[in-house]
Design an enzyme around this catalytic site. Structure first.
Site, PDB file in Angstrom:
ATOM      1  N   ASP A   1       3.462   4.461 118.072  1.00  0.00           N
ATOM      2  CA  ASP A   1       1.981   4.073 118.224  1.00  0.00           C
ATOM      3  C   ASP A   1       2.107   2.220 118.766  1.00  0.00           C
ATOM      4  O   ASP A   1       0.564   2.167 119.303  1.00  0.00           O
ATOM      5  CB  ASP A   1       1.490   3.787 117.154  1.00  0.00           C
ATOM      6  CG  ASP A   1       0.368   4.917 116.330  1.00  0.00           C
ATOM      7  OD1 ASP A   1       0.381   5.426 117.427  1.00  0.00           O
ATOM      8  OD2 ASP A   1       0.442   4.681 114.746  1.00  0.00           O
TER       9      ASP A   1
ATOM     10  N   GLN B   1       0.386   7.070 110.111  1.00  0.00           N
ATOM     11  CA  GLN B   1      -1.501   7.427 109.765  1.00  0.00           C
ATOM     12  C   GLN B   1      -2.221   6.235 109.646  1.00  0.00           C
ATOM     13  O   GLN B   1      -1.445   6.487 108.283  1.00  0.00           O
ATOM     14  CB  GLN B   1      -2.306   8.810 109.624  1.00  0.00           C
ATOM     15  CG  GLN B   1      -3.244   8.623 110.643  1.00  0.00           C
ATOM     16  CD  GLN B   1      -4.038   8.597 111.827  1.00  0.00           C
ATOM     17  OE1 GLN B   1      -3.132   9.786 112.674  1.00  0.00           O
ATOM     18  NE2 GLN B   1      -4.810   8.035 112.517  1.00  0.00           N
TER      19      GLN B   1
ATOM     20  N   LYS C   1      -3.294  15.385 117.225  1.00  0.00           N
ATOM     21  CA  LYS C   1      -2.269  14.930 117.307  1.00  0.00           C
ATOM     22  C   LYS C   1      -0.791  16.276 117.156  1.00  0.00           C
ATOM     23  O   LYS C   1      -0.171  16.681 117.926  1.00  0.00           O
ATOM     24  CB  LYS C   1      -0.782  13.550 117.087  1.00  0.00           C
ATOM     25  CG  LYS C   1      -1.927  12.171 116.535  1.00  0.00           C
ATOM     26  CD  LYS C   1      -1.613  11.123 115.440  1.00  0.00           C
ATOM     27  CE  LYS C   1      -2.750  10.186 115.962  1.00  0.00           C
ATOM     28  NZ  LYS C   1      -3.082   9.465 114.916  1.00  0.00           N
TER      29      LYS C   1
END
Ligand code: NAP
Length: 298
Positions: A120, A97, A53
């Site tokens: 997300d 995460q 990322k």
């Protein structure tokens, strides 16, 4: 029949290319899109995802910061960090995460991220918006699947789509995107899971089969209709002593056996996985644009 191999790299590259102009326009207005990524603990797969990322941000000129916290971090500390990132104007997207170490409450953290920074697309408010067809941040993996189908002009309207898996991050949003009355969707959808007694009875009827179960090679040749389109979301580490790392990545579909029966199929690696990061970059740029527009009207 020769199956078309659907390349995640090709589609991801085209998405990323399309973002360059949008990022430049943000910068012209004095704003560099920014993404904050929080990683708790040292899960090796998560470390790889987080690094990828950050590299993707770097290559596009998106500001990125990765905050590493030890595995024994408590909920209050993590919540306080999310609160601080929510108010930090350098970051338009905030991502924690997953999975988190077992003692931490994932949903509490997801709810804490401001919906306008939830790149997300996991916040219940954003999931609700997805279901009622409102503008939102789409969860990156299912959005990546939709983008791949769109890029390769694969008709979904009127087709029977079977999704294997009902997780909050892949299966459920995938199902909810596919049946929307929208271009690139409008499909009839069936969802299978561990409570489905005879999965094959459904998968063998799918025009488009999307598999996100996390079970290596679970979809065999006998489970797929002749000429179907097969999208393999699964990314599984299986032991492989022949590899330097001692493992290789494989999907939920037995690619070599299934591909000859399909009209198109995604490989693993090289398929949906690459799309997830591209869609995250897209959501981050979208977050920056929307926050910039909001500021203009204040
Ligand atoms: P997850 O949370 O473990 O969910 C798996 C889902 O599959 C569950 O709904 C489960 O059913 C169902 N399932 C598991 N075994 C099954 C079986 N034998 N038959 C039928 N259904 C079964 O996993 P996830 O996060 O959705 O991820 C799924 C896979 O996609 C994993 O391999 C993951 O690594 C991969 N993934 C890839 C990306 C990417 O970027 N390409 C992103 C995210 C995930 P129940 O609900 O009944 O338990």
């Amino acid at each position: 029949m020769e199956a078309k191999i659907l390349s995640g790299k090709e589609v991801a590259d085209s998405v990323l290319e399309g973002l360059k102009g949008r990022i430049a326009r943000c910068k012209e207005q004095g704003v560099t899109p920014g993404l904050a990524v929080v990683l708790v603990g040292d899960d090796p797969a998560s470390q790889v995802y987080v690094r990828n990322k950050s590299l993707a941000c770097e290559s596009l000129g998106i500001l990125s910061e990765t905050i590493l916290l030890p595995a024994d971090t408590d909920q209050e500390t993590l919540n306080a960090l999310v609160d601080a990132l929510n108010t930090d104007t350098r970051f338009h997207g905030v991502l924690v995460q997953m999975p988190l170490p077992k003692h931490l409450n994932e949903l509490e953290v997801i709810r804490r991220i401001l919906p306008e920074k939830d790149v997300d697309g996991f916040h219940p408010e954003n999931i609700g918006r997805l279901i009622i067809g409102e503008n939102t941040f789409l969860p990156c993996t299912p959005a990546g699947v939709m983008e791949m189908l769109r890029y390769y002009n694969i008709e979904t309207s009127g087709k029977h789509v079977v999704v294997v898996g009902r997780s909050n991050i892949v299966g459920k949003p995938m199902v909810n995107l596919m049946y929307q009355r929208l271009p690139g969707a409008n499909a009839t959808v069936t969802v299978c899971h561990t409570g489905t007694p005879d999965i094959r009875a459904f998968t063998e009827k799918a025009d488009i089969l999307i598999v996100a179960a996390g079970v290596p090679g679970m979809i065999g040749e006998d489970m797929v209709k002749e000429g179907a389109i097969v999208i393999d979301v699964g990314v599984n580490r299986v032991e492989d002593p022949a590899r330097k790392k001692g493992f290789r990545l494989t999907g939920d579909v037995d690619f070599e056996k299934v591909k000859g029966k399909t009209s198109a199929i995604t490989p693993v690696p090289g398929g949906v996985g690459l799309m997830t990061i591209a869609m995250l970059m897209q959501n981050t740029v979208k977050a920056a644009e929307e926050q910039l527009n909001r500021k203009k009207w204040q």
